[in-house]
Motif scaffolding. Structure first.
Motif, mmCIF file in Angstrom:
data_model
loop_
_atom_site.group_PDB
_atom_site.id
_atom_site.type_symbol
_atom_site.label_atom_id
_atom_site.label_comp_id
_atom_site.label_asym_id
_atom_site.label_seq_id
_atom_site.Cartn_x
_atom_site.Cartn_y
_atom_site.Cartn_z
ATOM 1 N N VAL A 160 1.241 -1.117 0.366
ATOM 2 C CA VAL A 160 0.249 0.349 0.337
ATOM 3 C C VAL A 160 0.709 1.678 -0.030
ATOM 4 O O VAL A 160 2.087 1.510 1.194
ATOM 5 C CB VAL A 160 -1.142 -0.246 1.195
ATOM 6 C CG1 VAL A 160 -1.719 1.191 1.179
ATOM 7 C CG2 VAL A 160 -1.897 -1.015 1.014
ATOM 8 N N VAL A 199 -8.115 1.536 -0.340
ATOM 9 C CA VAL A 199 -7.898 0.516 0.989
ATOM 10 C C VAL A 199 -9.049 -0.028 1.979
ATOM 11 O O VAL A 199 -9.613 1.289 1.752
ATOM 12 C CB VAL A 199 -6.665 0.448 1.023
ATOM 13 C CG1 VAL A 199 -7.030 -1.125 1.533
ATOM 14 C CG2 VAL A 199 -5.736 0.764 1.175
ATOM 15 N N GLY A 258 -12.231 1.599 -6.438
ATOM 16 C CA GLY A 258 -11.102 1.275 -7.161
ATOM 17 C C GLY A 258 -10.247 0.262 -6.572
ATOM 18 O O GLY A 258 -9.203 1.295 -6.662
ATOM 19 N N PRO A 303 -9.397 -6.830 -5.901
ATOM 20 C CA PRO A 303 -8.068 -6.013 -5.735
ATOM 21 C C PRO A 303 -6.907 -6.707 -5.855
ATOM 22 O O PRO A 303 -7.016 -7.502 -5.955
ATOM 23 C CB PRO A 303 -9.089 -5.727 -4.577
ATOM 24 C CG PRO A 303 -9.397 -6.229 -4.159
ATOM 25 C CD PRO A 303 -9.728 -7.438 -5.224
ATOM 26 N N ARG A 304 -6.089 -6.375 -5.498
ATOM 27 C CA ARG A 304 -4.274 -6.864 -5.649
ATOM 28 C C ARG A 304 -4.866 -7.882 -3.989
ATOM 29 O O ARG A 304 -4.216 -9.053 -3.898
ATOM 30 C CB ARG A 304 -3.627 -5.618 -5.012
ATOM 31 C CG ARG A 304 -3.118 -4.614 -5.779
ATOM 32 C CD ARG A 304 -1.556 -4.406 -6.415
ATOM 33 N NE ARG A 304 -1.984 -4.066 -5.176
ATOM 34 C CZ ARG A 304 -1.274 -2.388 -4.732
ATOM 35 N NH1 ARG A 304 -2.006 -1.645 -6.230
ATOM 36 N NH2 ARG A 304 -0.755 -2.157 -4.099
ATOM 37 N N VAL A 309 -7.445 -0.843 -3.912
ATOM 38 C CA VAL A 309 -6.168 -1.671 -4.232
ATOM 39 C C VAL A 309 -6.617 -3.019 -3.255
ATOM 40 O O VAL A 309 -5.616 -4.337 -3.078
ATOM 41 C CB VAL A 309 -4.751 -1.491 -4.404
ATOM 42 C CG1 VAL A 309 -5.108 -0.049 -4.806
ATOM 43 C CG2 VAL A 309 -4.830 -0.786 -2.669
ATOM 44 N N GLY A 310 -6.821 -2.560 -1.860
ATOM 45 C CA GLY A 310 -6.846 -3.924 -1.349
ATOM 46 C C GLY A 310 -8.378 -3.995 -0.184
ATOM 47 O O GLY A 310 -8.850 -2.490 -0.304
ATOM 48 N N GLU A 353 -3.278 5.466 -2.947
ATOM 49 C CA GLU A 353 -4.133 4.461 -2.636
ATOM 50 C C GLU A 353 -5.317 4.210 -2.109
ATOM 51 O O GLU A 353 -5.484 4.459 -0.539
ATOM 52 C CB GLU A 353 -3.703 3.441 -2.974
ATOM 53 C CG GLU A 353 -2.286 3.410 -3.404
ATOM 54 C CD GLU A 353 -1.873 1.665 -4.022
ATOM 55 O OE1 GLU A 353 -1.364 1.576 -5.290
ATOM 56 O OE2 GLU A 353 -1.388 1.267 -3.540
#
Length: 568
Positions: A80, A86, A130, A154-155, A132-133, A84
């Motif tokens: 992270v 989360v 959107g 997500p990642r 990322v985690g 970004e």
């Protein structure tokens, strides 16, 4: 609990008011630097032991820093980085706040999600943001949804328990930790309740979310023994706002993980708060049936925000507790004590606000001595630069006329994440539209009549649902415990007619819909308001649907009862 007060000295609190770099992204570090009592526990969590006794556990400022840094190390190890988003999908209480602190210390953007949100809606919301985690208490259903469409995954998708168990010693935090925020940096995404549709993603900015709260450093708390019970949802801006305030003050606060009365009342009795902050949902329960006299014995102030509360509930709560000398007059708490004795009963501060407003921007104080003034939310607070009631073209309407409530304040959101078009739809003539219908009187007091989407368009003109609800709750209190009024298609002719869905008082459980309607319409006639076309009794929780923040889902009621009058 420690005998030493954790409250920051007045001089330290005054310095915080003018600190140019302080904001929602770094308030914990400023609190540690300013408060010499940084090792004294002041933030309390609660649990019930095997004997049914409430156990309170305190955390100091230094404890919060240690937990934040451990969680931040996990996020950093999982890639992270600043900017970004989360997602944090964790049950209410202190835990989501710790994840907020950890992510903002890295410059990331926590998207705080109420875990009561329906999973299909949640997945759509997370896709829109959107992220990322995702860190969640339970990842089962989210993982299944992402397996059906791996392109959206997500990642990382991790259990909150994994973060709590992480060995932070194995990972070094960034050299620049904690991150230094610019004033306009987004520090959190807060979703709306979804009462009017798919949840919106409101951005909170580092400096703006602190702007307007500075006066609380000297007005709040009023007494050295003050203790706050925070019943706000802590994935919501309201919960974050009270937590930020409590941390900077060092104000002893119990952070609740449940808003239901069955859980709240025993904790009240154990913690003995002098102040209680909540959305209306808990105040409805506390004001219903036998009052919580023991738990509220020391309460002097009830703080409500989000939707404004109803007089029928407020008038019962203010009979509880005791007000110390000097507490009675202003919004929030005064600078100096007036020469007056303690008074029986408490004060209810009804603050109209939202995530978009950044805080409650209107305030009305009710005490046992106050006259009834239905739907009055008071005057704009000192942080508000301008407030107005506008027509749809953005022109200010005369006092007494109904229009769109609009505000201009430094605490306002920068807008909605990934949705410039939606943001623009709430901007008019240099104001932010709150989404409310209101009127202003000649003395500058504002009256909240409805949400714009809930106005009932009858053949003879608009009818506002909130004044009708006030009458049902205050004047039909022997029958009605809670209610929601919505517009449904008229049985004959054009337009809509008002219909009430009511929860009955326990000792009126046998009342029929027609009995309630007759009593309600008699009271509404006395108040000069529109009559109800029908009443439906909510006998189960499913009959009175609530959103993730405890608000009644009027859109679902409208759909459910759409054919009620036309089918006759």
């Amino acid at each position: 609990m420690s005998d030493q007060s954790p409250i920051a000295p007045l001089a330290a609190r005054e310095r915080l008011m003018t600190e140019p770099d302080l904001g929602a992204g770094n308030f914990l570090d400023h609190a540690v630097a300013a408060n010499p009592h940084r090792s004294v526990p002041f933030v309390f969590t609660h649990r019930t032991d095997h004997r049914g006794e409430v156990v309170l556990r305190g955390h100091s400022l230094l404890d919060l820093v240690a937990l934040r840094d451990r969680y931040a190390a996990w996020y950093h190890a999982n890639g992270v980085r600043p900017g970004e988003p989360v997602a944090v999908v964790i049950g209410e209480g202190l835990e989501p706040l710790l994840h907020f602190l950890a992510l903002t210390s890295l410059g990331a953007v926590p998207a705080l999600v109420n875990d009561a949100m329906r999973h299909d809606v949640m997945v759509r919301y997370l896709d829109h943001v959107g992220v990322v985690g995702v860190v969640a208490d339970d990842t089962t259903r989210l993982a299944a949804a992402y397996r059906e469409d791996p392109q959206r995954r997500p990642r990382f998708l991790a259990l909150a328990a994994e973060v709590r168990a992480f060995d932070a010693a194995a990972v070094a935090l960034p050299a620049a930790h904690p991150y230094r925020h610019a004033a306009e940096d987004v520090v959190a995404l807060i979703h709306s309740s979804g009462t009017t549709g798919t949840p919106k993603s409101t951005m909170l900015a580092h400096r703006a979310f602190w702007d307007g709260k500075q006066p609380r450093m000297v007005r709040f708390p009023a007494e050295p023994y003050d203790r706050l019970m925070s019943l706000m949802p802590h994935t919501h801006a309201g919960g974050l706002s009270y937590f930020l305030t409590a941390v900077l003050l060092g104000l002893p606060t119990v952070v609740m993980s449940d808003w239901r009365r069955a859980v709240v009342e025993p904790v009240m009795e154990a913690f003995r708060p002098t102040m209680v902050a909540s959305f209306p949902r808990t105040f409805v329960e506390l004001a219903t049936g036998e009052l919580p006299v023991r738990g509220a014995a020391r309460v002097h102030s009830w703080f409500n925000t989000g939707d404004s509360a109803h007089h029928g509930h407020i008038r019962r709560l203010v009979t509880l507790g005791e007000r110390p000398a000097g507490l009675i007059r202003p919004w929030l708490l005064p600078h100096e004590k007036a020469e007056q004795p303690a008074l029986p009963g408490s004060q209810f501060i009804d603050g109209l606000g939202s995530s978009e407003m950044g805080m409650a921007l209107f305030g009305q104080v009710t005490t046992p001595e106050s006259d009834r003034d239905d739907r009055c939310v008071g005057k704009p607070l000192e942080v508000v630069r301008r407030a107005a009631v506008l027509d749809h073209d953005g022109t200010e309407v005369p006092d007494g006329a109904v229009g769109l409530l609009a505000v201009d304040a430094p605490s306002l959101t920068p807008g909605y994440w990934n949705d410039e078009r939606l943001t623009a739809s709430f901007e008019l003539s240099g104001y932010w539209l709150t989404g409310d219908v209101a009127r202003r009187d000649a003395d500058g007091r504002y009256y909240h009549l409805d949400r714009t989407v809930d106005v009932i368009d009858t053949a003879t003109g608009p009818v506002y649902s909130l004044p009708i609800e006030e009458v049902l709750l205050a004047d039909c209190a022997g029958l009605v415990q809670d209610c929601s009024v919505v517009g449904v298609p008229a049985g004959s002719g054009p337009g809509q007619q008002p219909v009430a869905v009511v929860r009955l008082q326990a000792d009126a459980a046998e009342a029929t819909a027609e009995e309630v309607r007759a009593a309600a319409n008699a009271a509404l006639a006395d108040a000069g308001l529109a009559a109800l076309a029908a009443v439906r009794i909510a006998r189960t929780a499913e009959d009175f649907p609530l959103g993730p923040t405890g608000k009644v889902l009027k859109r679902e009621l409208r759909t459910r009862h759409a054919a009620l009058l036309t089918a006759r």
